[in-house]
Design an enzyme around this catalytic site. Structure first.
Site, PDB file in Angstrom:
ATOM      1  N   GLY A  55      29.015 -28.583  22.584  1.00 36.92           N
ATOM      2  CA  GLY A  55      28.502 -28.178  23.893  1.00 36.92           C
ATOM      3  C   GLY A  55      27.391 -29.099  24.351  1.00 36.92           C
ATOM      4  N   CYS A  82      29.686 -29.867  15.813  1.00 33.74           N
ATOM      5  CA  CYS A  82      28.651 -30.477  16.652  1.00 33.74           C
ATOM      6  C   CYS A  82      27.633 -29.434  17.133  1.00 33.74           C
ATOM      7  CB  CYS A  82      29.289 -31.259  17.795  1.00 33.74           C
ATOM      8  SG  CYS A  82      28.164 -32.521  18.432  1.00 33.74           S
ATOM      9  N   TYR A  83      27.676 -29.010  18.403  1.00 29.13           N
ATOM     10  CA  TYR A  83      26.739 -27.967  18.829  1.00 29.13           C
ATOM     11  C   TYR A  83      26.885 -26.743  17.917  1.00 29.13           C
ATOM     12  CZ  TYR A  83      24.025 -24.876  21.860  1.00 29.13           C
ATOM     13  OH  TYR A  83      23.073 -24.024  22.344  1.00 29.13           O
ATOM     14  N   GLU A 171      38.440 -32.738  16.196  1.00 28.79           N
ATOM     15  CA  GLU A 171      39.581 -32.448  17.075  1.00 28.79           C
ATOM     16  C   GLU A 171      40.082 -33.659  17.857  1.00 28.79           C
ATOM     17  OE1 GLU A 171      36.486 -31.504  17.315  1.00 28.79           O
ATOM     18  OE2 GLU A 171      35.774 -31.284  19.364  1.00 28.79           O
ATOM     19  N   ASP A 227      54.560 -23.438  37.163  1.00 25.88           N
ATOM     20  CA  ASP A 227      53.856 -22.267  36.627  1.00 25.88           C
ATOM     21  C   ASP A 227      54.413 -20.948  37.153  1.00 25.88           C
ATOM     22  OD1 ASP A 227      52.384 -24.268  35.506  1.00 25.88           O
ATOM     23  OD2 ASP A 227      50.660 -24.037  36.832  1.00 25.88           O
ATOM     24  N   LYS A 368      49.606 -26.826  30.205  1.00 24.59           N
ATOM     25  CA  LYS A 368      50.755 -27.178  31.037  1.00 24.59           C
ATOM     26  C   LYS A 368      51.999 -27.553  30.215  1.00 24.59           C
ATOM     27  CE  LYS A 368      52.040 -27.967  35.331  1.00 24.59           C
ATOM     28  NZ  LYS A 368      51.629 -27.160  36.480  1.00 24.59           N
TER      29      LYS A 368
HETATM   30  N1  GLN Z   1      24.310 -31.316  22.969  1.00 27.42           N
HETATM   31  C1  GLN Z   1      24.293 -31.493  21.559  1.00 27.42           C
HETATM   32  C2  GLN Z   1      23.816 -32.895  21.190  1.00 27.42           C
HETATM   33  O1  GLN Z   1      23.610 -33.685  22.044  1.00 27.42           O
HETATM   34  C3  GLN Z   1      25.682 -31.246  21.007  1.00 27.42           C
HETATM   35  C4  GLN Z   1      26.668 -32.275  21.464  1.00 27.42           C
HETATM   36  C5  GLN Z   1      28.095 -31.874  21.200  1.00 27.42           C
HETATM   37  O2  GLN Z   1      28.376 -30.751  20.840  1.00 27.42           O
HETATM   38  N2  GLN Z   1      29.002 -32.807  21.456  1.00 27.42           N
HETATM   39  O3  GLN Z   1      23.668 -33.206  20.031  1.00 27.42           O
END
Ligand code: GLN
Length: 512
Positions: A55, A82-83, A171, A227, A368
């Site tokens: 995120g 990540c986030y 991913e 759709d 899709k």
């Molecule tokens: N925003 C967070 C960062 O900059 C996470 C980034 C991400 O999840 N791609 O580290």
């Protein structure tokens, strides 16, 4: 099937759709829900594993999206990406801070715990893809480092809560063993079984539609697009004649569209379709109007009115079905920090405020190409399933300026030739969207020694992955020449043809 699923909590990453796809490609059902989905609703779905997505926010800033710590205490394995890693670290008492230099692109993952179930069949050194500004500066108590790169803690694990965290994006295809790592989480850690396929998705969806609808009636606006057609076919398979489709011929459709739709869905599938000929009504409302926004509004409003009038003639309708698909859902719901904007997606061009119907949207979890797969599996012919997108206002926005029946007829012929030639040359599926635009410009030409003064048309063909950005298609010159010869010779009313070589941005795919 759903009790064997992975739930992805969405923190706003541009990649979370990809996570869901990867998991489904493994034969396991995956669903993306916003990070603020209440815990009891997550648990009610009985997921085998939970993935926390990436995120844009920074966990240490006020108002950053967060979740309840209880999520980790449910005996359900968690994977933070990540986030997702950073929020887990932050919540569990570790530290996350802005890194000196941001890391964007490839990095080398070095595995510290080669016995970790997450890293089975992953070499000790491999390329992974990073995209972050922040990183873990102190792991939370209970976590151990299981992987690193030369600049960060790249993977951690807490066995008490069976939680894994990775800083890289497993991913994306740039992470060499990313899919393997996700597989390991899904099968080795979460213990999912491979039991999701298009076939059983269809079966399950049909069962759900029957349960939801009971003996009530359903109404659907069939446009002939992929759709709405797949949604109609699926619902029809579930409840047969309890479904009524309304097909509105606005006079702004492609050549023989009404005929094709009636043939495929009416005659072959025996669907109950009400075809409303509203050409005159639309064209008279559009007469004298040349502003693109005004045209769109008139078409949208008229459509709703026609649809409502037809709906009013039916009794006992309790559901309105729509072909809403997953990207529509995501576009209508942006998860950005504390303030989220939720606007609803209107597939039929805007639903009345005081809608008395309940919504039925059987495709809202699919992408899709998955919708196309469902369509094929249900027996819809390829030429209907692989169609390019067609805008709601139809030819109304491909005839620039004022719209008339004469212009619509000219455009229909030209467009039909372009599409037919693309199909013949096996190019139709290599471009994302192709059509002809009619300009309100006349120019001088010569035909059989006679002066002509006719319209100019434009061939438009674009290639795009997501329709957010696009390039013009590099169609071969001899192909363009063939199309040009045919259109200029066969379509009365056009004596000049041009090819649009604009990308998006700064142009758009459609001209209005
Ligand atoms: N925003 C967070 C960062 O900059 C996470 C980034 C991400 O999840 N791609 O580290």
């Amino acid at each position: 099937m759903k009790e064997n699923s992975i739930i992805i909590l969405d923190f706003g990453s541009q990649y979370n759709q990809l996570i869901a796809r990867r998991v489904r490609e493994m034969g396991v059902y995956a669903e993306v829900v916003p990070y603020f989905e209440p815990l009891d609703r997550i648990l009610a779905r009985k997921p085998k594993g939970i993935i926390l997505s990436g995120g844009p926010a920074s966990v240490y800033l006020e108002g950053a999206p967060t979740i309840s710590k209880e999520l980790y205490q449910q005996g359900i394995p968690v994977l933070g990406i990540c986030y997702g890693m950073q929020i887990t670290t932050h919540l569990m008492g570790g530290e996350v801070a802005r890194a000196d230099k941001q890391e964007f692109g490839k990095a080398e993952l070095i595995i510290d715990d080669v016995n970790s179930p997450l890293f089975q069949n992953v070499p000790n050194n491999s390329k992974v893809w990073m995209s972050h500004n922040d990183h873990v500066t102190k792991m939370a108590p209970g976590f151990v480092q299981i992987g690193h790169t030369d600049s960060c803690v790249a993977a951690t694990y807490n066995k008490d809560i069976n939680t894994y965290c990775i800083q890289f994006h497993a991913e994306v295809t740039h992470s060499e063993y990313g899919t393997q790592i996700l597989r390991n989480f899904v099968f080795n850690v979460a213990g999912c079984e491979q039991n999701w396929s298009m076939g059983n998705y269809i079966e399950e969806t049909i069962k759900n539609i029957r349960e939801t609808v009971g003996d009530k009636k359903v109404l659907l606006g069939l446009s002939g697009g992929v759709d709405s057609s797949v949604a109609a076919t699926l619902i029809h398979k579930a409840i047969g004649d309890q479904l009524t489709c309304i097909f509105v011929d606005t006079g702004l459709l492609r050549k023989d569209e009404a005929k094709k739709v009636m043939e495929v869905y009416g005659e072959n599938f025996h669907m109950n379709i009400k075809c409303v000929d509203a050409e005159e009504r639309f064209l008279s409302k559009l007469a004298g109007v040349s502003d693109p926004e005004a045209k769109r509004k008139i078409i949208g409003k008229e459509f709703i009115e026609v649809f409502d009038e037809e709906a009013a003639k039916l009794t006992d309708v309790e559901f309105l079905a729509q072909g809403t698909i997953y990207p529509d859902v995501i576009e209508s719901m942006s998860v950005k920090g504390p303030s989220m904007t939720i606007k609803s997606h209107h597939n039929v061009g805007g639903l009345p405020e005081d809608m008395k119907f309940k919504l039925l949207e059987p495709l809202r979890e699919l992408f899709k190409d998955e919708v196309r797969k469902v369509g094929r599996e249900l027996g819809i012919p390829d030429h209907m399933v692989d169609r390019h997108p067609f805008p709601g206002p139809g030819l109304g926005i491909r005839i620039l300026g004022e719209v008339s029946k004469e212009k619509a007829d000219i455009l229909r012929e030209a467009d039909d030739i372009f599409i037919e030639e693309l199909r013949k040359a096996n190019l139709y599926n290599k471009v994302s969207q192709a059509f002809v635009v009619l300009l309100p410009v006349k120019s001088v030409g010569v035909m059989g020694d006679e002066r002509t003064y006719e319209y100019t048309a434009v061939l438009r063909s674009a290639n795009t992955i997501d329709f957010m950005t696009a390039t013009w298609s590099h169609l071969p010159f001899d192909f363009l020449e063939r199309v040009s010869n045919r259109i200029l010779n066969e379509v009365k009313g056009i004596n000049r043809l041009t090819y649009d070589i604009s990308s998006k941005p700064p142009a758009t795919i459609e001209w209005e």
